[in-house]
Design a protein around this motif. Structure first.
Motif, PDB file in Angstrom:
ATOM      1  N   LEU A  57       0.832  -1.207   0.000  1.00 21.38           N
ATOM      2  CA  LEU A  57       0.000   0.000   0.000  1.00 21.38           C
ATOM      3  C   LEU A  57       0.864   1.253   0.000  1.00 21.38           C
ATOM      4  O   LEU A  57       0.622   2.197  -0.755  1.00 21.38           O
ATOM      5  CB  LEU A  57      -0.921  -0.021   1.225  1.00 21.38           C
ATOM      6  N   GLU A  58       1.912   1.241   0.831  1.00 20.95           N
ATOM      7  CA  GLU A  58       2.780   2.423   0.915  1.00 20.95           C
ATOM      8  C   GLU A  58       3.564   2.646  -0.369  1.00 20.95           C
ATOM      9  O   GLU A  58       3.933   3.773  -0.683  1.00 20.95           O
ATOM     10  CB  GLU A  58       3.739   2.283   2.101  1.00 20.95           C
ATOM     11  N   SER A  59       3.834   1.559  -1.101  1.00 20.66           N
ATOM     12  CA  SER A  59       4.664   1.700  -2.304  1.00 20.66           C
ATOM     13  C   SER A  59       3.857   2.095  -3.531  1.00 20.66           C
ATOM     14  O   SER A  59       4.415   2.544  -4.517  1.00 20.66           O
ATOM     15  CB  SER A  59       5.388   0.383  -2.582  1.00 20.66           C
ATOM     16  N   CYS A  60       2.544   1.912  -3.484  1.00 17.79           N
ATOM     17  CA  CYS A  60       1.710   2.059  -4.682  1.00 17.79           C
ATOM     18  C   CYS A  60       1.682   3.505  -5.192  1.00 17.79           C
ATOM     19  O   CYS A  60       1.233   4.406  -4.495  1.00 17.79           O
ATOM     20  CB  CYS A  60       0.287   1.585  -4.399  1.00 17.79           C
ATOM     21  N   PRO A  61       2.170   3.737  -6.443  1.00 14.15           N
ATOM     22  CA  PRO A  61       2.221   5.106  -6.969  1.00 14.15           C
ATOM     23  C   PRO A  61       0.903   5.579  -7.599  1.00 14.15           C
ATOM     24  O   PRO A  61       0.777   6.751  -7.931  1.00 14.15           O
ATOM     25  CB  PRO A  61       3.319   5.017  -8.028  1.00 14.15           C
ATOM     26  N   THR A  62      -0.053   4.673  -7.790  1.00 13.70           N
ATOM     27  CA  THR A  62      -1.290   5.060  -8.475  1.00 13.70           C
ATOM     28  C   THR A  62      -2.460   5.228  -7.513  1.00 13.70           C
ATOM     29  O   THR A  62      -3.534   5.671  -7.919  1.00 13.70           O
ATOM     30  CB  THR A  62      -1.708   3.988  -9.505  1.00 13.70           C
ATOM     31  N   GLY A  63      -2.276   4.841  -6.250  1.00 14.84           N
ATOM     32  CA  GLY A  63      -3.396   4.862  -5.320  1.00 14.84           C
ATOM     33  C   GLY A  63      -4.356   3.711  -5.560  1.00 14.84           C
ATOM     34  O   GLY A  63      -5.483   3.722  -5.062  1.00 14.84           O
TER      35      GLY A  63
ATOM     36  N   CYS B 109      -5.023  -0.083 -10.936  1.00 12.29           N
ATOM     37  CA  CYS B 109      -3.643  -0.586 -11.013  1.00 12.29           C
ATOM     38  C   CYS B 109      -3.147  -0.561 -12.463  1.00 12.29           C
ATOM     39  O   CYS B 109      -3.848  -1.005 -13.362  1.00 12.29           O
ATOM     40  CB  CYS B 109      -3.586  -2.010 -10.470  1.00 12.29           C
ATOM     41  N   ASN B 110      -1.923  -0.044 -12.659  1.00  9.45           N
ATOM     42  CA  ASN B 110      -1.366  -0.057 -14.014  1.00  9.45           C
ATOM     43  C   ASN B 110      -0.204  -1.044 -14.141  1.00  9.45           C
ATOM     44  O   ASN B 110       0.531  -1.029 -15.122  1.00  9.45           O
ATOM     45  CB  ASN B 110      -0.965   1.359 -14.473  1.00  9.45           C
ATOM     46  N   GLY B 111      -0.061  -1.899 -13.132  1.00  9.48           N
ATOM     47  CA  GLY B 111       0.906  -2.992 -13.238  1.00  9.48           C
ATOM     48  C   GLY B 111       2.357  -2.556 -13.208  1.00  9.48           C
ATOM     49  O   GLY B 111       3.195  -3.143 -13.886  1.00  9.48           O
ATOM     50  N   CYS B 112       2.685  -1.543 -12.382  1.00 12.02           N
ATOM     51  CA  CYS B 112       4.078  -1.072 -12.339  1.00 12.02           C
ATOM     52  C   CYS B 112       4.980  -2.070 -11.620  1.00 12.02           C
ATOM     53  O   CYS B 112       6.188  -2.066 -11.815  1.00 12.02           O
ATOM     54  CB  CYS B 112       4.178   0.299 -11.665  1.00 12.02           C
ATOM     55  N   GLY B 113       4.399  -2.914 -10.765  1.00  8.60           N
ATOM     56  CA  GLY B 113       5.191  -3.973 -10.132  1.00  8.60           C
ATOM     57  C   GLY B 113       5.956  -3.559  -8.893  1.00  8.60           C
ATOM     58  O   GLY B 113       6.703  -4.358  -8.334  1.00  8.60           O
ATOM     59  N   TYR B 114       5.799  -2.326  -8.423  1.00  8.60           N
ATOM     60  CA  TYR B 114       6.561  -1.896  -7.241  1.00  8.60           C
ATOM     61  C   TYR B 114       6.065  -2.595  -5.973  1.00  8.60           C
ATOM     62  O   TYR B 114       6.847  -2.880  -5.073  1.00  8.60           O
ATOM     63  CB  TYR B 114       6.489  -0.375  -7.102  1.00  8.60           C
TER      64      TYR B 114
ATOM     65  N   VAL C 230       5.118  -5.599  -5.773  1.00 10.33           N
ATOM     66  CA  VAL C 230       5.617  -6.976  -5.768  1.00 10.33           C
ATOM     67  C   VAL C 230       6.933  -7.071  -4.989  1.00 10.33           C
ATOM     68  O   VAL C 230       7.134  -8.006  -4.211  1.00 10.33           O
ATOM     69  CB  VAL C 230       5.796  -7.488  -7.221  1.00 10.33           C
TER      70      VAL C 230
ATOM     71  N   SER D 238       7.860  -4.823  -2.814  1.00  7.98           N
ATOM     72  CA  SER D 238       7.722  -4.121  -1.538  1.00  7.98           C
ATOM     73  C   SER D 238       7.044  -4.962  -0.464  1.00  7.98           C
ATOM     74  O   SER D 238       6.975  -4.548   0.686  1.00  7.98           O
ATOM     75  CB  SER D 238       6.932  -2.823  -1.731  1.00  7.98           C
TER      76      SER D 238
END
Lengths: 304, 262
Positions: free
Chosen positions: B92-98, B115-120, B122, B124
């Motif tokens: 949750l803290e890493s998610c850049p898209t909210g 979600c746009n699937g940035c993978g951060y 995963v 984190s």
């Protein structure tokens, strides 16, 4: 209380299965680390050259802005290519999440893209154009500072052991490598004698710092052989060592006196070193995530 | 709204995998490829984008405390693993898209349309839970049956569990039940029993888990990290060193330009 295994050499695992997930990122992510870092360093150099007000440095300022703007375009394309849903790339600007280095980085990249784009394209012949260009150049240079190294913070703010345990030096290493990569690109270009000297000196500092902080990362992890393993063996280890050797070679060649051909060789070596370093650190994370002993954070893994 | 979560008591688990099946059915998740692993009875292997409950099978050459078996030095541990819905969640803290949000039930939920699937997320998650699905490119994990909770139903896995190894309910009540259970087990001779992630004090890195466990062996044995930490806890050092490095870079640029002036 959580039981402690007195036998520190044999840490239990679940059928040797990884605790962590492998990163889902592809080659375009470390490629971006290189391109984005280079762009950041170029924009910083460009802004400093711009602030001297020296007309002799105007061509250098223009080159820096162009490289910076191109880096933003190429870098963004590389990042979008990596997304699971590329068409939703703009969701990155839905929120500003101060806890997420990736969110902060997206905003830096977006703002820097606008600033460097303006700086690179504003017409120099008109007064208003020069003003816009200079404001854009300063803004892009300021944003170039975090752009050059936030990816180091991004990697060290994860659960992957080799990345987070090198958090003290990874951002500095990435900034050093950005400076070295930027100077190496300049060394491959057609430059005036003064610009060549600037590239040499900027590059010498970057390359020397790159070597210092590669060693610092190694010594920081030296007490933790399980975590340090990916930097010593496998593809990531080979790339890491190759990058170090190439940096030494590039630095040595660039410090030799004279000759434009040598300069170009130094640039090629330095570029290979910079790309190699980003891929080495990137792939080290894959091995590290695969190793349950590194991830469990158990007795025998920590520096206790 | 009350905090709701899971208390998974591994000493009650019989390894029937009804939770895995119920989860797949309710959430309409695709299969995992039907691989045969040879890892005891575990062919599910791990939690993933389309596996939100996973039963681990541990065959140990050690008896469980206070017990004797006809097999001698042997005990079989089962554990139904799940997303921990950490009080401080790395994903949750890493998610850049909210896309990853905390629900009114205090669980952690990924909005698949955002979600746009940035993978951060995963990289984190210190538990290796969340993953990106190859077919739709979006990150997925246990929702704590957010849809069922909206209708006041308990999650599918807890509903299907025949031994009540998976307990669902109000977090504070679950903690009391869990502490009581540990004491009971201790008096019965299973002195190894302990709670994993039941409260912030025992697991400061995640500030406690909304889905916590009762275990009888070391966390690593169950493929759990000993000291999980939400990565953003550590980002200050990185930013601080970046600031110093940035100043160094500016100084290097000034030095390079200044030293070459006529």
């Amino acid at each position: 209380m959580i039981p402690v295994d007195p036998d520190t050499t044999a840490l239990a695992t679940y059928y040797d299965r990884p605790i962590l997930k492998q990163p889902v990122w592809i080659w375009s992510v470390p490629a971006y680390f290189y391109v984005g870092g280079l762009a950041g360093a170029a924009l910083v150099l460009g802004a400093v050259a711009q602030l001297t007000g020296d007309p002799e440095l105007r061509p250098l300022v223009r080159t820096c802005r162009s490289i910076g703007a191109a880096g933003h375009v190429i870098g963004s394309a590389l990042l979008i290519h990596d997304l699971g849903r590329p068409s939703r790339f703009f969701h990155m600007l839905r929120v500003f999440n101060v806890k997420s280095p990736l969110s902060i980085g997206s905003w830096i990249l977006a703002a820097g893209g606008i600033a460097s784009g303006l700086a690179a394209t504003a017409p120099e012949r008109k007064r208003i154009g020069r003003m816009i260009g200079n404001i854009g150049g300063l803004a892009a240079g300021t944003l170039g500072i975090p752009l050059a190294g936030y990816t180091g913070v991004l990697l060290s703010t994860t659960a992957v052991p080799v990345w987070y345990k090198s958090q003290r030096y990874l951002p500095v290493l990435f900034v050093s490598s950005a400076v070295a990569s930027c100077a190496s690109l300049f060394e491959m270009l057609e430059l005036s004698p003064r610009e060549t000297r600037i590239a040499h000196r900027f590059g010498a500092i970057g390359k020397a710092a790159e070597l210092v902080f590669m060693t610092a990362v190694e010594s920081d992890l030296s007490g933790d052989s399980v975590t340090a393993q990916p930097l010593r063996s496998g593809i990531s280890g080979a790339l890491w060592t190759a990058s170090k050797v190439l940096t030494v070679a590039s630095l040595a060649v660039s410090l030799m006196p004279g000759q434009s051909r040598r300069t170009r060789v130094a640039g090629v070596l330095g570029t290979m070193a910079g790309i190699g370093l980003r891929f080495a650190v990137f792939y080290a994370g894959f091995s590290s995530a695969r190793d349950p002993r590194a991830a469990s954070g158990g007795i025998g893994n920590e520096n206790t | 709204m009350k905090q709701r979560g899971f208390f998974t008591d591994t000493t009650l688990c019989i390894g029937c995998k009804a939770c895995e099946v119920a989860c797949k059915e309710w959430n309409q998740l695709p299969d995992d490829g039907f691989r045969f692993t040879g890892m005891s009875y575990d062919n599910t292997v791990e939690l993933g984008a389309s596996t939100w409950r996973h039963v681990a099978f541990i065959e140990r050459p050690v008896p469980l405390g206070g017990q004797e078996t006809g097999l001698g030095n042997f005990s079989w541990l089962f554990m139904s693993d799940v997303c921990k819905h950490c009080a401080r969640a790395g994903c949750l803290e890493s998610c850049p898209t909210g896309a990853i949000v905390r629900t009114e039930f205090d669980s952690v939920f990924v909005q698949p349309d955002v979600c746009n699937g940035c993978g951060y997320c995963v990289v984190s998650c210190p538990f290796g839970v969340i993953d990106r699905r190859a077919d739709d490119g979006v990150a997925w994990k246990c929702t704590l049956c957010y849809d069922r909770q909206k209708d006041d139903l308990e999650p599918a896995c807890a509903k299907a569990c025949p031994t009540d190894s998976i307990k669902f309910g109000d977090l504070l009540e679950l903690r009391l039940i869990a502490e009581q259970r540990v004491q009971d087990l201790h008096t019965r001779g299973v002195t190894e029993a302990y709670l994993y992630g039941a409260d912030p004090a025992s697991q400061p890195g995640t500030e406690g888990l909304n889905a916590f466990f009762l275990l009888v062996d070391k966390p690593e044995v169950y493929n759990l990290p000993r000291d999980p930490v939400a990565p953003a806890n550590r980002s200050e050092t990185g930013w601080a060193t970046l600031a110093v490095a940035g100043l160094g870079m500016v100084a290097a640029a000034i030095g390079a330009v200044w030293s070459t002036r006529r």
